[in-house]
Design an enzyme around this catalytic site. Structure first.
Site, PDB file in Angstrom:
ATOM      1  CB  CYS B  45      -0.866   0.000   1.254  1.00 55.97           C
ATOM      2  SG  CYS B  45       0.148  -0.207   2.712  1.00 55.97           S
ATOM      3  CB  CYS B  48       4.108  -0.319   2.530  1.00 57.81           C
ATOM      4  SG  CYS B  48       2.597  -1.208   2.778  1.00 57.81           S
ATOM      5  CB  CYS B 116      38.217 -25.142  -0.668  1.00 61.72           C
ATOM      6  SG  CYS B 116      39.561 -26.284  -0.871  1.00 61.72           S
ATOM      7  CG  ASP B 539     -19.208 -19.696 -19.333  1.00 55.76           C
ATOM      8  OD1 ASP B 539     -20.357 -19.645 -18.887  1.00 55.76           O
ATOM      9  OD2 ASP B 539     -18.336 -18.831 -19.111  1.00 55.76           O
TER      10      ASP B 539
END
Lengths: 125, 853
Positions: B45, B48, B116, B539
């Site tokens: 938001c 923030c 190493c 549909d």
């Protein structure tokens, strides 16, 4: 009937009996998958002429991880399928390939190569 | 501990980058000021943004911080003397947000000791921008977290190199390298098999000739039957054929042994037994001829051993070649991936490998270039060729806000887009993964095959033994020779491979074929069910139609002209947020009309709206609104009813108390819906439309596209129930809809087709996903499933028939009638040929092209 024919037929019947017994009647003992600290039931499966072990016992409700290692180059075994869990994996030679799934219900589930020549079974308890 | 390490590293970073000048005491780099871009995640938001900005500004040494919410980025200007990257990182974390650091893993060669590890880790940690580094000795892998703005893959790898170790390039899973590796492994195996074949063939010719020297004029004189020199030659053949068995036939014996240990048997078992028995018999006959009653028993069959081995090996090699081609589709898809991308980092364009592109990056695409990852256009416009992913052959227009799919090709214009999906999340990566999974699944008919093949090989061995017994007991002399040939031929002709490969090969090609046509088939089951469908439920919204209302009609009356009507209606609706309003606004602007800002805008719920435009009082709404305001409609009412009958939504427009006309909007039918529905009908399918709309609107659309059966006024939650009702009529029902709203209905149907929209290809409820939003995909998918299943049945039939005919012939059923007995050599050729045929037939499927049915 000559003795040699009887002998050959007896040996033949014996061999047939052996084949039936060896391939179809004997049941192998399964291997129980070990539980790791991360909560997975883990089992290494060697792919070489077949699956070793080819009978794996796991518990229901806990995730399972099968680590397949293919140590052969025959193209037959280049894939492993677990149709019951909708999983499949290509197995490059020499590499460890993990296949993970969650068995929810008890039962026997097959895993096999694409052509169905190599077979193994997962027993969910 | 890590944070402490970060602090030190951070300081080193700051120090290294901008050592203060000896003369001025300030860093030469922009007067001690550095700018950095940090990807911040968790920003949801505007508040923030402020929180992060404040936190950053509070860090000592930070001179300025701005956060871009949309891009998820913080731009920080700081003094490296006082602040560190790690410090900034910590501050953001403390505020409750995460810095989106990139994480990479790569292999390192040459790690020999634990020391190493620290050496490499330290080398990595001092690299500017690296936040975290850990090296694992066991796996020889390093995992590095870095800030993409400050470091990149090459600098991280350079650090490893500088420490004296070599980076092992780890290919991204499913990437082109992995596919190459598979191809390489296949090539290696092929070459290996070919060597074996040539060795077997060379020895084969020699053994063939010397097994029957009496057939050749010169040899007949030099090596007469039963002569000692022929015996020596045969001993040599025995040794040579053993070499062939051990080298060329190696995989049969090891395979057979491995299988035997698993109490199973396969093709290897049969071949090993066949060739092995022939060799052992020949060797016994050669070494101990005295145990056989007559000299005709003492012939050798080394030629069988060698030639069968060679031929089967050649068959395997051919099989491998053909198999490689069945997975071409995956190779093609993976090959589509772009290799490099041009992104904006720190305000300038940088060319980076595509693996380094991060979500939120702004990517620049020029004409003719490949779009590297999925994203959303933020600047510019172009036409994009998406055929490789969606199967749509015409270029698609892209504008700001439109989604672009990675691996598609930009044709005309230049544009910039924000990456939304990268790496394994891109549409292409999902497609590849889905195709691979589907190719690895099983077609339900395979279950029968599985049961059969479980019994097949041992049964063949039993048949061979029975054949031997019968021929030995009842056969003609020399009995043992006939019995042996019958047994060996039976073992060799049986081909479990053809049976086993029949369905997987076709499935792999069929699924790949779908993917190349923009159709993702989830697995073998969907494929098998799709070919026996009887009813298809479509549909309406978003499937048959675009699912978005557009302006369709403007009827002007009286002194008003159409243009003016639209201009006024568009201006009134400019302030409205109703979806129908935006259709009118868009319709008006697309006709080149300039809209004005309305004044005194007022929405009248359930009626319409009123507003002032250019000082005129405007009303826009339904019949009720016009009646309330006592506006005379004249003949327009009939026109309105007519429009409504066509499935449109008419709205009256009145200006200063006088009727001006009607504007109508409607959800329009996709161009190819009608032809696709026609095609489905010609394929013998019943087409049903399902919609939440009223009967009148639904009927209008159904008439337009030629659908007779309409289920109207169905609430979304009742769609699955309606699918079930049709299934109860005893039909195999498919449902076509969008994957999100229609998920329950898709899951209920025998086959659920999800109409995809661009990059969202991983739709859970669907069995088949159509990447392109066209109904033609349903037609193509059913055609592919029919073609594939036909191929599967052809293969299965061929394999069953082959074994059903071959085995009895090998056993010698034809012998009593026609004196025909199959030679083991012919059996070997037939066996190799049968499995190659299966694969070739599956590959034939690749030539399939969608038909305009």
């Amino acid at each position: 009937m000559a003795w040699d024919k009887i002998l050959v037929d007896l040996i033949g019947l014996g061999l047939i009996g052996f084949i039936v017994w060896f391939f179809w009647l004997v049941k192998t003992a399964g291997v129980r998958a070990g539980l790791t600290s991360s909560g997975y039931q883990e089992q290494m499966v060697l792919v070489k002429g077949g699956y070793t072990p080819d009978l794996i016992v796991v518990e229901a409700g806990k995730p399972v991880r099968l680590n397949f290692v293919r140590q052969e180059s025959a193209s037959c075994s280049e894939m492993v399928l677990l149709p019951a869990f909708n999983k499949s994996a290509a197995l490059p030679e020499g590499e460890t390939v993990a296949v993970e799934f969650l068995p929810k219900e008890a039962g026997e589930y097959e895993f096999a190569c694409q052509m169905g020549m190599f077979r193994g079974k997962i027993i969910v308890e | 501990m890590i944070s402490k390490a970060l602090e030190t590293v951070g300081r080193k970073v700051g120090g290294a980058r901008s050592a203060p000048s000896a003369t001025t005491g300030v860093s030469s780099e922009a007067k001690g000021s550095r700018r950095i871009e940090l990807p911040v995640s968790g920003l949801t938001c505007a508040r923030c943004v402020q929180a992060v900005e404040q936190t950053l500004r509070a860090v000592p040494g930070v001179r300025g911080a701005t956060v871009n919410l949309a891009g998820g980025r913080a731009f920080v200007e700081y003094d490296p003397e006082q602040a560190t990257i790690a410090g900034l990182h910590e501050a953001i974390k403390a505020a409750g947000y995460r810095v989106g650091a990139a994480k990479i893993r790569f292999g390192i060669r040459g790690i020999t000791c634990a020391s190493c590890v620290t050496k490499i880790e330290n080398a990595l940690l001092v690299t500017p921008g690296v936040l975290k580094a850990s090296v694992n000795v066991g796996t020889e892998e390093a995992e590095v977290e870095y800030l993409p703005g400050a470091a990149d893959l090459s600098s991280v790898k350079a650090a490893v190199g500088a420490a004296g170790y070599e980076v092992a390039e780890a290919p991204p899973p499913g990437g082109p390298e992995e596919v190459d590796k598979e191809a390489q492994a296949r090539d290696r195996e092929y070459r290996d098999l070919m060597h074996k074949w040539w060795f077997g063939a060379a020895v084969g010719i020699f053994t063939m000739i010397f097994s029957y020297p009496w057939l050749f004029p010169l040899l007949r004189d030099w090596f007469p039957r039963g002569s000692p020199q022929l015996r020596y030659i045969w001993v040599g053949m025995g040794v040579a054929s053993l070499a062939v068995l051990l080298y060329s036939g190696n995989q049969f014996f090891t395979g057979a042994w491995q299988a035997f240990r698993h109490r199973s048997a396969n093709m290897h078992t049969l071949i090993a037994m066949g060739t092995g028995i022939a060799w052992i018999y020949s060797t016994i006959a050669l070494l101990f001829p005295q145990i056989f009653p007559a000299s005709e028993f003492t012939e050798v069959y080394y030629d069988v051993t060698v030639v069968v081995t060679a031929l089967v090996v050649l068959g395997l090699a051919m099989e491998l070649k053909a198999k490689g081609r069945t997975s071409d589709a995956i190779k093609k898809l993976v090959g589509l991936q772009a290799r490099r991308a041009r992104v904006i980092r720190d305000g300038s364009e940088v060319d980076i490998p595509v693996e380094e592109v991060l979500v939120g990056d702004v990517v620049v695409v020029r004409p003719g270039e490949k779009i590297p990852v999925d994203g959303e256009v933020i600047e510019g416009a172009s036409a994009v060729d998406e055929s490789m992913v969606t199967g749509e052959s015409l270029p698609v227009e892209k504008q700001v806000g439109d989604e672009v799919i990675g691996a598609t090709i930009n044709r005309t214009g230049a544009f910039r887009f924000r990456a939304t999906k990268v790496g394994k999340d891109t549409a292409l990566a999902n497609i590849v993964r889905m195709v691979k999974d589907a190719q690895g699944s099983k077609v339900p008919v395979q279950r029968i095959v599985d049961v059969v093949s479980g019994y097949f090989t041992p049964s063949v061995a039993i048949l061979a033994i029975l054949g031997f017994m019968i021929w030995y007991t009842f056969g003609p002399e020399p009995r043992v020779v006939y019995a042996l040939i019958v047994a060996v031929t039976t073992l060799i002709i049986a081909c479990p491979c053809a049976l086993g490969m029949a369905t997987p090969m076709s499935l792999t090609t069929g699924v790949g074929l779908g993917a190349l046509n923009g159709i993702l088939i989830r697995g073998g089951e969907a494929l098998q069910t799709a070919q026996k469908l009887q009813t298809i439920i479509l549909d309406k919204t978003g499937t048959i139609t675009y699912g978005k209302p557009v302006l369709t009609d403007a009827v002007a009356v009286g002194r008003f002209r159409e243009e003016e009507l639209l201009r006024l209606a568009g201006s009134v609706e400019k302030s409205s947020e109703h979806p129908l309003a935006s259709a009118i606004v868009e319709g008006a602007t697309s006709r080149g009309l300039t809209l004005l800002d309305p004044q005194a805008f007022r929405a009248i719920p359930g009626h319409g709206i009123e507003a002032m435009v250019e000082g005129r009082e405007l009303l826009l709404g339904n019949l009720k609104l016009m009646r309330d305001r006592k506006i005379s409609l004249d003949s327009l009412e009939a026109r309105s009813v007519q429009l409504a009958d066509e499935g449109k939504t008419p709205m009256y427009v009145a200006v200063d108390g006088e009727i001006a006309g009607i504007v109508a909007v409607a959800d329009t039918v996709k161009e190819d819906s009608k032809s696709a529905i026609q095609a489905l009908k010609t394929m013998g399918l019943e087409v049903v439309m399902i919609t939440g709309d009223n009967e009148r609107t639904a009927g209008a659309i159904a008439r337009q596209v030629g659908i007779e059966r309409v289920l109207a006024e169905v609430l979304p939650q009742d769609k699955a129930f309606n699918v079930q009702k049709l299934q109860l009529e005893g039909k195999q029902v498919a449902m076509v809809g969008d994957g999100i709203n229609d998920a329950p209905a898709l899951a209920q149907a025998d086959v659920g087709f999800a109409i995809g929209t661009g990059t969202d290809v991983a739709i859970a409820a669907s069995d088949i996903t159509l990447i392109k939003g066209s109904l033609r995909g349903v037609v193509t998918a059913i055609q592919i499933s029919r073609a594939t299943m036909r191929n599967v049945y052809q293969n299965l039939f061929g394999a069953f028939i082959y074994n059903a005919l071959g085995l009895p012939i090998a056993l010698g059923v034809l012998y009593p009638f026609f004196s025909i007995l199959l030679s083991p050599l012919l059996a070997a050729i037939a066996m190799s040929f049968s499995s190659v045929t299966v694969i070739t037939n599956a590959n034939r499927l690749k030539r399939w092209r969608p038909r305009a049915a």
